[in-house]
Design an enzyme around this catalytic site. Sequence first.
Site, short mmCIF file in Angstrom:
data_model
loop_
_atom_site.label_atom_id
_atom_site.label_comp_id
_atom_site.label_asym_id
_atom_site.label_seq_id
_atom_site.Cartn_x
_atom_site.Cartn_y
_atom_site.Cartn_z
N GLU A 1 6.29 -9.13 -14.50
CA GLU A 1 5.37 -8.20 -13.85
C GLU A 1 5.66 -6.74 -14.19
OE1 GLU A 1 3.84 -7.14 -9.32
OE2 GLU A 1 5.76 -8.16 -9.59
N GLU B 1 -1.75 -8.75 -2.14
CA GLU B 1 -0.42 -8.15 -2.03
C GLU B 1 -0.59 -6.67 -1.71
OE1 GLU B 1 3.80 -8.35 -4.48
OE2 GLU B 1 2.07 -7.35 -5.37
#
Length: 266
Positions: free
Chosen positions: A148, A246
Amino acid sequence: MSYTLNCSILLTELPINQRAEAAKQAGFDSVEFWWPFATAVPSDKQVDEFVSSIKNAGVQLDGLNFFAGDMPAGDRGLVSWVGRSAEFRENVDVVAAIGEATGCKSFNALYGNRLAESTAQAQDALALENLLVAAGGIERIEGTVLIEPVSGTEAYPLKTAAEALDVVTKVKEAGKNNIALLADFYHLAVNGDDVPQVIESHAKEFGHIQIADAPGRGAPGTGDLPLLAWIERSRQLGYTGKVALEYKQDAQTAFQWLATAGANAS
């Protein structure tokens, strides 16, 4: 549209082992967590209680982070942290066990910040070794390691999709194919990446998508990002996975946008 709820950034009003049930009550059948323990190797009792909280809630665990250090203090992963390889590798076994117990297949390995006492070359070499160990450790449960790009931490070296994909490519060239980009549209946008171009070029090979609006990292509609259009285009181009919520918002208002967007939790 298929969403999964990140229970480490949302529902934080509740203890960690009550959040899966709260997610279910909010209409979600899928959840994900950052590493839910304070150490890389928690006790068997802690692991059992966490797994039971997922199963008792009747939700699917669809994402879990490897241990990333002390996140509130600014740590962003052990993958490239010289001197903590043993800790990371011990964590791989625990992650695989939780994955096996819950059916989770996606595991985010935060790369780790640059360290003043180490060279970038040494950290990157170690990261490759550790990612090969991680990918090998979750192969038996058909797991995928996710890489990520992250914003908000200058010392974190992977800020664009291209930088993360370079790591993915090196791991694949070294022999492990169960690794993919985690496309967090919030982080990519905040870091100045060309999110529409990333989608056009790589959507089919995304390992996972996470969303939050910007500025502010709130729910879709609180900022300026065309998140729903980006999700739709990703699906048109072949992305078939879930989309993780998120973002930071209180439980009372966190999911109101689903109704106004004509979407639903599952």
